[in-house]
Design a protein around this motif. Structure first.
Motif, PDB file in Angstrom:
ATOM      1  N   TYR A   1       0.625  -0.824   0.428  1.00  0.00           N
ATOM      2  CA  TYR A   1       0.405  -0.164   0.352  1.00  0.00           C
ATOM      3  C   TYR A   1       0.788   0.896  -0.134  1.00  0.00           C
ATOM      4  O   TYR A   1       0.655   2.173  -0.901  1.00  0.00           O
ATOM      5  CB  TYR A   1      -1.399   0.024   1.344  1.00  0.00           C
ATOM      6  N   ILE A   2       1.311   1.085   0.803  1.00  0.00           N
ATOM      7  CA  ILE A   2       2.897   2.296   1.034  1.00  0.00           C
ATOM      8  C   ILE A   2       3.669   2.952  -0.397  1.00  0.00           C
ATOM      9  O   ILE A   2       3.678   3.892  -0.557  1.00  0.00           O
ATOM     10  CB  ILE A   2       3.659   2.495   2.086  1.00  0.00           C
ATOM     11  N   GLY A   3       3.818   1.517  -0.536  1.00  0.00           N
ATOM     12  CA  GLY A   3       4.844   1.771  -1.958  1.00  0.00           C
ATOM     13  C   GLY A   3       4.127   2.636  -2.707  1.00  0.00           C
ATOM     14  O   GLY A   3       4.698   3.948  -3.882  1.00  0.00           O
ATOM     15  N   PRO A   4       3.006   1.784  -3.729  1.00  0.00           N
ATOM     16  CA  PRO A   4       2.516   2.810  -4.643  1.00  0.00           C
ATOM     17  C   PRO A   4       1.746   3.687  -4.371  1.00  0.00           C
ATOM     18  O   PRO A   4       2.114   4.463  -4.976  1.00  0.00           O
ATOM     19  CB  PRO A   4       1.123   1.118  -5.256  1.00  0.00           C
ATOM     20  N   PHE A   5       1.351   4.464  -3.412  1.00  0.00           N
ATOM     21  CA  PHE A   5       0.382   4.907  -2.863  1.00  0.00           C
ATOM     22  C   PHE A   5       1.550   6.685  -2.629  1.00  0.00           C
ATOM     23  O   PHE A   5       1.542   7.524  -2.700  1.00  0.00           O
ATOM     24  CB  PHE A   5       0.026   5.405  -1.614  1.00  0.00           C
ATOM     25  N   GLY A   6       3.530   5.719  -2.084  1.00  0.00           N
ATOM     26  CA  GLY A   6       3.347   7.254  -2.097  1.00  0.00           C
ATOM     27  C   GLY A   6       4.446   7.654  -3.200  1.00  0.00           C
ATOM     28  O   GLY A   6       4.759   8.359  -2.885  1.00  0.00           O
ATOM     29  N   ILE A   7       4.665   6.465  -4.315  1.00  0.00           N
ATOM     30  CA  ILE A   7       5.524   6.642  -5.377  1.00  0.00           C
ATOM     31  C   ILE A   7       3.919   7.650  -6.263  1.00  0.00           C
ATOM     32  O   ILE A   7       4.744   8.856  -6.875  1.00  0.00           O
ATOM     33  CB  ILE A   7       5.433   6.034  -6.117  1.00  0.00           C
TER      34      ILE A   7
END
Length: 434
Positions: free
Chosen positions: A378-384
């Motif tokens: 979740y954090i990876g795609p949203f953060g990018i």
């Protein structure tokens, strides 16, 4: 061929190719959204930030339902539970073709995560019931081959399916979701018929083979001091489980963050959807090479933490270079190094929980570790997506992932200090980190 080699070879030939096929389909289903985005966002008015948020919601659904799913697998058996998962995730993937905007995209991604929850950790737990610890690194490496192979296949497949735009009044991205969802549903019946729950159910094993497996798995329980709590939910508060959950996060955050945005990055090189698909598959070829080489080295040297440290360092360097370099060829080379490292870390990491948990406690503990790791999805795609929205460039997201993998180096050293040095004092045979 000695009896041990023969039994392990039989298990691997009978179980692992089918499990690879199932997870191949699962990974294609979850990752194809990165290619659907190339046209879906414009058709439905979904922004990069909304896409990153929705893509990541898959892992929130996964996180919430993963532990209950694995405990139900322990209760009902792998073949029944895996078949249920296949039917629901396949149907929901097909349903992704009906989304009308950002909110329906959010709902369907969440439901897809809830439906698939428990499959990957379920397979990891399933493997602990068949293989002694000393063989699990290379076996897990073979199983996790399905991840980079799926991403290699997804690129050209998605590029071709996007070319069906207009057929039957549907867009290309709608055909993409429909035609990758149907195989999961169709595989439910072979799963029920083919997959044995335990060695006791495997007609292709002799009584002496089953006895050998039973003795070796019992040796592991004694040698590694494996725990099976009277209440398996106690594994959720086991300090060792929580430390490993923290250690697993950097790798999954980086794999999913990169995987769901790689098509967008490669599309910026120029070229058609089909060319984007083929070029996007190149780094995953190196992921396959890593999985064939690195876990075997880890098993041979009985070393997990040293290998993890080196892989995190090289992966962080590769991500930094992929953002810093301007040449598409050099960027692709850097991303290939990243893929080589990231998939190898997954195979090596998953040997660790099975060294000290068994039975239903292993089912619960593995599910919890994977749940926390999937928060990285979740954090990876949203953060990018958020960084790209703010800066206007994907490079900022790649720098972010590089920093995440650098923290993985620190976490590896912390977990080694907290767990393995104490285990070594008690005689657990994990090689010292050099």
């Amino acid at each position: 061929m000695n009896p041990e080699a023969r039994i392990i070879r039989t298990l691997t030939l009978r179980l692992i190719p089918f499990l690879i096929l199932l997870y191949l389909v699962a990974y294609i289903d979850r990752s194809a959204v990165g290619f659907a985005k190339l046209h879906m966002n414009a058709d439905l008015g979904i922004s990069d930030l909304a896409y990153g948020f929705g893509a990541g919601l898959f892992f929130i659904g996964y996180f919430i339902f993963e532990v209950p799913s694995n405990l139900l697998l322990e209760r009902y058996g792998a073949r029944r539970w895996f078949a249920r998962i296949l039917i629901t995730w396949g149907a929901i993937t097909v349903g992704m073709s009906l989304i009308q905007g950002a909110y329906s995209f959010y709902v369907m991604r969440f439901l897809l995560g809830a439906a698939e929850a428990g499959f990957f950790p379920g397979v990891l737990y399933y493997i602990t019931r068949w293989y002694p610890v000393r063989h699990r690194g290379k076996v897990l490496g073979l199983f996790i081959l399905s991840q980079p192979i799926a991403l290699m296949v997804t690129g050209p497949l998605a590029g071709a399916l996007l070319g069906l735009n207009g057929l039957g009044g549907l867009t290309g991205w709608q055909w993409l979701f429909i035609l990758i969802g149907v195989p999961a549903v169709l595989l439910a019946w072979p799963t029920l018929k083919y997959l044995p729950d335990t060695p006791r159910d495997a007609r292709w094993l002799s009584d002496s083979d089953r006895q050998w497996l039973s003795v070796e798995l019992e040796k592991d329980r004694r040698e590694y001091g494996q725990t099976e709590h009277a209440n398996p939910l106690r594994a959720l508060t086991d300090r060792r489980v929580l430390l490993l959950a923290l250690l697993y996060l950097p790798g999954t955050l980086s794999i999913y963050g990169l995987g769901l945005w790689l098509p967008t990055l490669v599309h910026q090189f120029g070229g058609s959807d089909l060319a984007t698909g083929f070029i996007s598959s190149v780094p995953y070829c190196f992921g396959v090479i890593g999985l064939l080489l690195v876990p075997r080295s880890s098993d041979r040297l009985n070393d997990r933490y040293g290998h993890l440290t080196v892989l995190y360092v090289l992966g962080a360097i590769g991500l930094f270079l992929s953002a810093w370099l301007s040449s598409p060829v050099l960027q692709l080379a850097a991303l290939s190094l990243v893929a080589f490292c990231l998939f190898s870390t997954t195979a090596i990491f998953w040997v660790l929980p099975g060294r000290f948990l068994t039975g239903a406690s292993a089912a619960a503990g593995i599910a919890l570790i994977n749940s926390f790791g999937n928060l990285g999805g979740y954090i990876g795609p949203f953060g990018i997506g958020a960084l790209k929205e703010y800066t206007g460039s994907l490079a900022s997201g790649l720098y972010f992932l590089s920093a995440v993998l650098a923290t993985g180096v620190v976490l590896t050293l912390v977990v080694y200090t907290q767990l393995e040095k104490k285990a070594l004092a008690g005689g657990t045979p994990e090689r010292q980190l050099s």
